[in-house]
Design an enzyme around this catalytic site. Structure first.
Site, short mmCIF file in Angstrom:
data_model
loop_
_atom_site.label_atom_id
_atom_site.label_comp_id
_atom_site.label_asym_id
_atom_site.label_seq_id
_atom_site.Cartn_x
_atom_site.Cartn_y
_atom_site.Cartn_z
N LEU A 1 0.80 -1.33 -0.14
CA LEU A 1 0.09 0.14 -0.10
C LEU A 1 0.77 1.17 -0.13
O LEU A 1 1.73 1.68 0.93
CB LEU A 1 -0.89 -0.08 1.17
CG LEU A 1 -1.80 1.06 1.26
CD1 LEU A 1 -2.79 1.26 -0.02
CD2 LEU A 1 -2.48 1.20 2.87
N ASP A 2 0.66 2.17 -1.20
CA ASP A 2 1.37 3.25 -1.12
C ASP A 2 2.69 3.25 -1.09
O ASP A 2 3.41 4.07 -0.69
CB ASP A 2 0.89 4.40 -0.21
CG ASP A 2 -0.65 4.48 -0.29
OD1 ASP A 2 -0.92 4.68 -1.26
OD2 ASP A 2 -1.09 4.71 0.93
N GLU A 3 3.60 2.24 -1.60
CA GLU A 3 4.97 1.88 -1.47
C GLU A 3 5.43 1.64 -2.63
O GLU A 3 6.63 1.23 -2.98
CB GLU A 3 5.09 1.01 -0.53
CG GLU A 3 4.96 1.47 1.03
CD GLU A 3 5.56 0.45 2.02
OE1 GLU A 3 6.34 -0.39 1.66
OE2 GLU A 3 5.14 0.63 3.13
#
Length: 288
Positions: free
Chosen positions: A230-232
């Site tokens: 997530l969001d990486e």
């Protein structure tokens, strides 16, 4: 007379002497006229990256013959490579939730000819009346609501829509749903998200309020490729804006919208012009 197609060759391989010469000679033999070339040697990974822009000026040359000519060179240098006709706008599926500023901005840039995409559909998890003020023109709109229980079916609908429309790029224009690992994998390398924070940053709900509570002096936004982390995912573009103690949370949200719009537009542009090459968890971005 139709314009001459413009091609971009991107490649990544272990670094060794002779790569540029071999590729340049191959393109020359096929009637390619190199108009732009950028390269990068990653000293840490010992990998070489390159982006080459060229038209084919020979009447006998075709994309198929070019593919055939490049293949043995790529094999000899263990290249990962891609040949793209950037004269043809990529078919693009746009996903949106309640906040529509990024969607509106992308459509505006597309309509004025600034962003060379071919929008084949807009998918939202909110009903059409939410966007009654937006002119979608002839772009098909699909309302696909989602709950925790229906998420697998809803994602299957989106993937089916991407397949039937031939979407080559999926843009999460403030689509505020976390994609499953399966969906992220299915869209690997062709799904761009805009994150309302300068990653790494304040995660979870109300990020601007978190930033306000911590007295930050910069806010920002990050566009990245979607992965199951997530969001990486690999970062494509980021930008920031300075704020002060006098700014309220509403001021931060207002300024944040502007940053999100321009960061997402740049990231989409870099992708469709094949300026980005994945390098593990990072991206090589050959800026214009």
């Amino acid at each position: 007379m139709s314009p001459v197609p413009l091609y971009v060759l991107t490649l990544a391989c272990p670094n060794r002497p002779g790569i540029v010469a071999a590729i340049s000679q191959t393109l020359f033999a096929q009637g390619g006229n190199i108009t732009e070339a950028q390269q990068f040697d990653d000293a840490l990974t010992q990998r070489f990256f390159m982006r080459i822009v060229f038209p084919l000026l020979s009447a006998d040359a075709t994309p198929a013959s070019l593919q055939t000519a490049i293949t043995p060179v790529a094999r000899a240098f263990a290249m990962e490579w891609r040949l793209t006709d950037i004269s043809r706008p990529p078919r693009t599926l746009l996903l949106v939730s309640k906040f529509d500023h990024c969607l509106v901005d992308l459509l505006y840039r597309w309509r004025i000819g600034e962003l060379a995409i071919d929008p084949v559909g807009i998918v939202a998890n909110h009903p059409a009346e939410t966007y009654a003020h937006i002119d979608f023109g002839s772009i098909p709109f699909r309302h696909l609501p989602v709950t925790k229980e229906t998420k697998p079916q809803q994602e299957a609908h989106i993937l089916d829509l991407a397949a039937t429309t031939g979407a080559e790029l999926v843009v999460l224009a403030r689509y505020m749903q976390v994609l499953s690992s399966n969906m992220a994998a299915a869209l690997s390398g062709r799904c761009i998200n805009i994150h309302h924070s300068f990653l790494p940053g304040f995660k979870g709900a109300r990020p601007y309020h978190q930033a306000f509570a911590h007295g930050v002096k910069l806010i920002g936004a990050t566009a990245h490729y979607v992965t199951d982390d997530l969001d990486e995912g690999p970062i494509i573009e980021q930008d920031v804006e300075r704020i002060s103690h006098a700014d309220t949370p509403d001021d931060l949200i207002r300024k944040g919208r502007d940053i999100e719009r321009r960061v997402l537009a740049r990231a989409v542009r870099y992708h469709i012009e094949r300026r980005t090459i994945l390098n593990g968890n990072k991206t090589i971005v050959f800026l214009p």
